[in-house]
Motif scaffolding. Sequence first.
Motif, PDB file in Angstrom:
ATOM      1  N   ALA A 178      74.751  52.364  67.861  1.00 27.27           N
ATOM      2  CA  ALA A 178      73.397  52.000  68.788  1.00 27.27           C
ATOM      3  C   ALA A 178      73.231  51.254  69.922  1.00 27.27           C
ATOM      4  CB  ALA A 178      71.927  52.465  68.253  1.00 27.27           C
ATOM      5  N   LEU A 179      72.806  49.957  69.526  1.00 21.02           N
ATOM      6  CA  LEU A 179      73.415  48.768  69.941  1.00 21.02           C
ATOM      7  C   LEU A 179      74.477  48.942  71.396  1.00 21.02           C
ATOM      8  CD1 LEU A 179      72.131  45.649  68.416  1.00 21.02           C
ATOM      9  CD2 LEU A 179      70.459  47.010  69.763  1.00 21.02           C
ATOM     10  N   ALA A 180      75.972  49.306  70.398  1.00 24.44           N
ATOM     11  CA  ALA A 180      76.572  49.150  71.514  1.00 24.44           C
ATOM     12  C   ALA A 180      77.126  50.888  72.656  1.00 24.44           C
ATOM     13  CB  ALA A 180      78.186  49.212  70.570  1.00 24.44           C
ATOM     14  N   GLY A 181      76.348  52.002  71.745  1.00 26.02           N
ATOM     15  CA  GLY A 181      76.144  52.407  73.328  1.00 26.02           C
ATOM     16  C   GLY A 181      74.623  53.088  74.229  1.00 26.02           C
ATOM     17  N   GLY A 185      66.829  54.035  72.332  1.00 29.87           N
ATOM     18  CA  GLY A 185      65.120  54.575  71.252  1.00 29.87           C
ATOM     19  C   GLY A 185      66.415  55.075  69.448  1.00 29.87           C
ATOM     20  N   LYS A 186      67.863  54.955  69.810  1.00 23.17           N
ATOM     21  CA  LYS A 186      68.279  55.283  68.008  1.00 23.17           C
ATOM     22  C   LYS A 186      68.262  53.901  67.676  1.00 23.17           C
ATOM     23  CE  LYS A 186      72.090  58.040  66.895  1.00 23.17           C
ATOM     24  NZ  LYS A 186      73.510  58.676  67.687  1.00 23.17           N
ATOM     25  N   ALA A 187      68.986  52.687  68.515  1.00 22.42           N
ATOM     26  CA  ALA A 187      68.687  51.065  68.060  1.00 22.42           C
ATOM     27  C   ALA A 187      67.678  51.005  67.614  1.00 22.42           C
ATOM     28  CB  ALA A 187      69.391  50.004  68.865  1.00 22.42           C
ATOM     29  N   VAL A 188      66.379  51.222  68.123  1.00 22.07           N
ATOM     30  CA  VAL A 188      65.081  51.246  67.819  1.00 22.07           C
ATOM     31  C   VAL A 188      64.874  51.928  66.049  1.00 22.07           C
ATOM     32  CG1 VAL A 188      62.167  51.232  68.040  1.00 22.07           C
ATOM     33  CG2 VAL A 188      64.064  50.593  69.553  1.00 22.07           C
ATOM     34  N   LYS A 189      64.928  52.990  66.426  1.00 26.67           N
ATOM     35  CA  LYS A 189      65.126  54.119  65.147  1.00 26.67           C
ATOM     36  C   LYS A 189      65.504  53.230  63.955  1.00 26.67           C
ATOM     37  CE  LYS A 189      64.149  58.640  64.708  1.00 26.67           C
ATOM     38  NZ  LYS A 189      64.342  59.831  64.714  1.00 26.67           N
TER      39      LYS A 189
END
Length: 237
Positions: A178-181, A185-189
């Motif tokens: 998620a971070l690399a992308g 929101g996805k990273a937090v989740k």
Amino acid sequence: MNEAEIHEILSRLLLAGKLSGGVKLGEHRLADLFGVSRERIRKVLHRLGHERLLEIVKNRGAFTIEPDLREGRIVYEARRILESGMAAHLADNLTQAQVERLQQHVDAEAEALRRGDQATWQALSAEFHFLLAEMTGNPIVQRQAHELISRTLMLVKRYETTAGSTCGCEEHRAIFRALAGRERGKAVKAMNSHLSLVETRLRPIACVAEGPSLEELVAAEIAARRAGDAAIPVAAA
Ligand SMILES: [Zn+2]
């Protein structure tokens, strides 16, 4: 021995989770063992107090802390609040070099797990979170993260976990992806669900046996180091 070395030894022993809580530390004894002044020891103990690895009670001295699961809930909640913020920040700000560094890290975790190298895997699992804190480049966030992560490491050592490490390798990879992308929101989740899962993997041990004191562990550590130093010329010969 200098203060940094003394701090390194004491924090490692305190984090090993083998000590009973509420035991007063002997400044005199520790000063003798390390061969330094009491003032020096007191300085190190205060630093450990700031890092919440010890409790400093005014006019009474330094005491070991009993990490307990109730407190653990609060610490994990604090980690979710802080580290989900870190994840949001990093998703927006990571450099390509940092993405590559994280990639190497999650690969190293997977590799350690594949080899069955539990010790390395556990160390790398914790480091993943320290690394994310470091990548924010914010010293206050780093300090807070260090304190919170250290406190949960004490809990993990103290309480049985269903796995060898509480950090799931795939969960770290999901955070990384998620971070690399740059998917905020996805990273937090991913971070929130990872830390919730980590918390649920903690299981209380039925009974914690009376263990050795910190002073005894320090004495053993110093004796082992001396034996190691003495062994070097022999091994080289
Ligand atoms: Zn983790």
